[in-house]
Design an enzyme around this catalytic site. Structure first.
Site, PDB file in Angstrom:
ATOM      1  CG  LEU A 131     -19.504   1.181   3.731  1.00 51.49           C
ATOM      2  CD1 LEU A 131     -19.016   2.505   4.369  1.00 51.49           C
ATOM      3  CD2 LEU A 131     -20.953   0.910   3.729  1.00 51.49           C
TER       4      LEU A 131
ATOM      5  CB  SER B 200     -20.575   5.250   1.914  1.00 52.81           C
ATOM      6  OG  SER B 200     -20.668   6.334   0.866  1.00 52.81           O
TER       7      SER B 200
ATOM      8  NE  ARG C 134     -12.538  -1.721  -4.396  1.00 56.93           N
ATOM      9  CZ  ARG C 134     -13.144  -2.870  -4.215  1.00 56.93           C
ATOM     10  NH1 ARG C 134     -14.328  -3.001  -4.154  1.00 56.93           N
ATOM     11  NH2 ARG C 134     -12.390  -3.923  -4.081  1.00 56.93           N
ATOM     12  N   GLY C 135     -17.012   2.936  -0.980  1.00 51.27           N
ATOM     13  CA  GLY C 135     -18.079   4.078  -0.760  1.00 51.27           C
ATOM     14  C   GLY C 135     -19.057   4.311  -1.771  1.00 51.27           C
TER      15      GLY C 135
ATOM     16  CE1 TYR D 128      -3.309  -2.891   0.217  1.00 53.55           C
ATOM     17  CE2 TYR D 128      -3.759  -2.382   2.480  1.00 53.55           C
ATOM     18  CZ  TYR D 128      -3.978  -3.033   1.447  1.00 53.55           C
ATOM     19  OH  TYR D 128      -4.863  -3.856   1.691  1.00 53.55           O
TER      20      TYR D 128
END
Length: 336
Positions: A211, A217, A213-214, A58
């Site tokens: 979620l 959400s 990746r939003g 990452y």
């Protein structure tokens, strides 16, 4: 606030009902704020979240250094309860390009040595290859992690995005704590074969992407401008007609959430929590505000009527578009 605990497999550590996925604090979702990221990790630990998930690739080590700093500056009591899960094996170059996966035993031990240094810890709680290396039998990769356990550098073997057959082969080699895999209202593929297999073998699930990746959400809009390098700019579910279709699902979910007086994100997380005590959702909150919203899901109770309404609003396989771009889907053993 609810203080439930969940088990990462019969052989793994116990953790709070939610885990914190730290990837977005370093890469793939736009600009980040290091101070706010560290404050969010501290807030998660203070709230009782113990599982922190990271990966050595990452932002090429940036995320491990960030998690290490957060642990080092956290109160001792919270730091001692923290469980760190690390994914390894993804190859990167200086320009951030991806170069496949390396699960050779020598590479496993090499990756672990660097992770221990970046994190500033004397052991990694759960260690897992991020994707199956097609050129290395999973038995060899898992066997190398087992050797690290014997030497005290790692506590538990984990898996990531592998299919049922690979889970069985790995479990026959060494005890497996958990399988980390995407699972949400609009990503339910594991229910067919993978989840029954992990339950048969007593292996927990760490669910990421709860979620999407939003996307589900309740905060993502069709006209949102994505920053350069944002993964979602290339994700099939965020493109054109797919995006509009998926946002329509969110609006149906918003109506149910409104009737219960909770947010869309909270009802989406609560749905994953409802799927079983063997499932620990990872929330990818990058700020304390989003973390607080996610934690509110612990107080949402979904009864049979609620669950039926959610199923009608967002049926299994209702999403438009694959989870990843075509090239990345090819690396997912879990999709084969």
């Amino acid at each position: 606030m609810t203080t439930r605990t969940r088990n990462l497999g019969t052989t793994g550590p116990r953790t709070a009902a939610l885990g914190l996925g730290c990837m977005g604090m370093s890469a793939l979702y736009g600009a980040t704020d290091r101070a706010e990221s560290i404050a969010t990790v501290h807030a998660a630990l203070e709230a009782g979240i113990t599982l922190l998930d990271t990966g050595d690739f990452y932002a090429m080590g940036h995320n491990e250094l960030l998690v290490g700093e957060a642990l080092r500056t956290a109160p001792a009591a919270a730091r001692e309860k923290a469980l760190v899960s690390v994914k390894f094996g993804a190859l990167r170059d200086p320009d951030g390009n991806w170069g496949g996966y390396d699960g050779r035993p020598a590479a496993v031990k090499n990756f672990a040595a660097y992770s221990l240094q970046r994190l500033g810890v004397d052991h990694i709680d759960v260690y897992r290859i991020a994707r199956l290396d097609p050129d290395v039998p999973i038995e060899e990769t898992v066997g190398a992690i087992a050797e690290l356990i014997e030497k005290g550098h790692v506590r538990h073997v984990g898996l990531s995005e592998v299919g049922a057959e690979t889970v069985r082969r790995a479990a026959a080699t060494a005890p497996i704590a958990d399988l980390q895999i995407e699972y949400s209202l609009i990503s339910r593929g594991i229910e067919r074969e993978i989840l029954p297999t992990t339950r048969e073998l007593g292996i927990g699930i760490t669910a990421y992407g709860v979620l999407s990746r939003g996307l589900i959400s309740g905060h993502f809009s069709r006209d949102r401008q994505l920053a350069p390098g944002d993964f979602r700019a290339h994700s099939p579910r965020f493109q054109g007609d797919n995006l509009q279709h998926n946002l329509n699902l969110v609006e149906a979910l918003r109506e149910i959430a409104g009737q219960k007086g909770v947010s869309v994100a909270q009802i989406a997380i609560a749905w994953v929590l409802s799927r079983g005590e063997d499932i620990v959702p990872l929330v990818g909150a990058r700020t304390r505000e989003r973390l607080a919203e996610s934690l509110g899901a612990l107080d949402v109770t979904l009864d049979a009527t609620d669950l039926a309404a959610i199923e009608r609003a967002v049926p299994a396989d209702a999403a438009a578009g694959d989870r990843y771009p075509t090239a990345q889907m090819a690396h997912l053993d879990s999709e084969r």
